[in-house]
Design an enzyme around this catalytic site. Sequence first.
Site, PDB file in Angstrom:
ATOM      1  N   TYR A 101       0.851  -1.179   0.000  1.00 31.94           N
ATOM      2  CA  TYR A 101       0.000   0.000   0.000  1.00 31.94           C
ATOM      3  C   TYR A 101       0.892   1.235   0.000  1.00 31.94           C
ATOM      4  CZ  TYR A 101      -2.828   3.810   1.731  1.00 31.94           C
ATOM      5  OH  TYR A 101      -3.427   5.033   1.863  1.00 31.94           O
ATOM      6  N   GLU A 189      -3.590   7.734  -3.737  1.00 34.42           N
ATOM      7  CA  GLU A 189      -3.382   6.420  -3.143  1.00 34.42           C
ATOM      8  C   GLU A 189      -3.195   5.337  -4.207  1.00 34.42           C
ATOM      9  OE1 GLU A 189      -5.858   5.571   0.748  1.00 34.42           O
ATOM     10  OE2 GLU A 189      -6.705   4.486  -0.935  1.00 34.42           O
TER      11      GLU A 189
END
Length: 382
Positions: A101, A189
């Site tokens: 991530y 993101e």
Amino acid sequence: MNLHEYQARELLGQFGLPYPAGQVATTPAEARRIAAEIGKPVVVKAQVLTGGRGKAGGVKLAKDADEAEQRATQILGMLIRGYVVRRVLITEVIDIARELYLGIVIDRQSQRPVLMASAAGGIDIEEVARQTPEKIMTVAIDPLLGLLEFQARQVGFKLELTPAQVRQFSTIALSLYKSFAGLDASLCEINPLVVRSDGNLQALDAKLSIDDNSLYRHPELAALRDPEAEDPFEREAREDGLSYVKLDGEVGCIVNGAGLAMATMDVIKLFGASPANFLDVGGGARAERVTLALRLILSDPKVKAVLFNIFGGITRCDEVAHGIVAARSQLEADVPIVVRLVGTNQEEGHRILRDAGLTAVTSMTEAAQSVVAALKGPGGVR
Ligand code: GDP
Ligand code: MN
């Protein structure tokens, strides 16, 4: 303003982030054509302005163009958390070894952008953040210096990447910060950022929110807004110039001033109910804005009672009272309405409401207690 994945990957790609080949389709036939062009197994991904698509069945693999068409048929029109899927993204399938991530957000506490990274990437990052926050690394970024290479490399090593992968990671993280700053994003993101089975890093998903206050200097980004895909209540509010955020409760709130709106939501909770929205009608709200606000609140079927909390400064209580009375008669609302009205022209405001058969109070506590009692009392929701 939130962008779709297909728009975000295009923008981030311009800053050098490595995305696999792909295109967006609005029909199954188009999905087939794109998959045939790619000529390899593909992923068919729902394009909706919400997360959790993977879990909801909105991300599916297809081995060829035929299967891509079938998957697109299944996914187009699907409802994911209340959002209808009108487009699918078709991308080449990547063989994944690890899912990481990587994201950048504005951190209000440190008043800076922060880089966040985790080895536990994939579809459950919100769960990871809740259950095991120690698995998420954060690095504060000095806005004058930008993300520095040594910071990115440190994160890369902590992710247990090989030296060659750390170099790729560092380039990716620096590009992500450049895009974050260049696009005036509030959130940027990549989840997952994957290590492919051949060892190279690749971005697979893209989530991008642009700061609304910066859109005046990014007309090309403002043009990417997809009103059809946004929450209908929030869209209407924006078009009317009201600051509105939809929430899950049953007490509609109409308040002037963002701070007072937050306090109002808290006090509703304190007395055992939950707010249906945040709504700031702004300073100097005139009767027609109050009508617009009430109409908006009442178009949400979950709203079972309404609380007005108005502090008259520039805003005049008599104007607001006229607005409430006018709105109520136009909308034939049968939900209880409680009004807390204090400040400029308070007496006049209260008299107008009384004449129209409404009660107004001056204390915020009393207002919150009354609205919760109305909600839970006879005829209300228990
Ligand atoms: P989200 O659930 O809305 O965040 O959608 P994502 O685009 O992040 O996809 C969810 C999951 O699908 C990923 O975490 C991967 O596990 C899987 N996935 C997406 N693209 C690919 C791909 O190209 N290859 C493989 N093997 N899995 C993928
Ligand atoms: Mn994702």
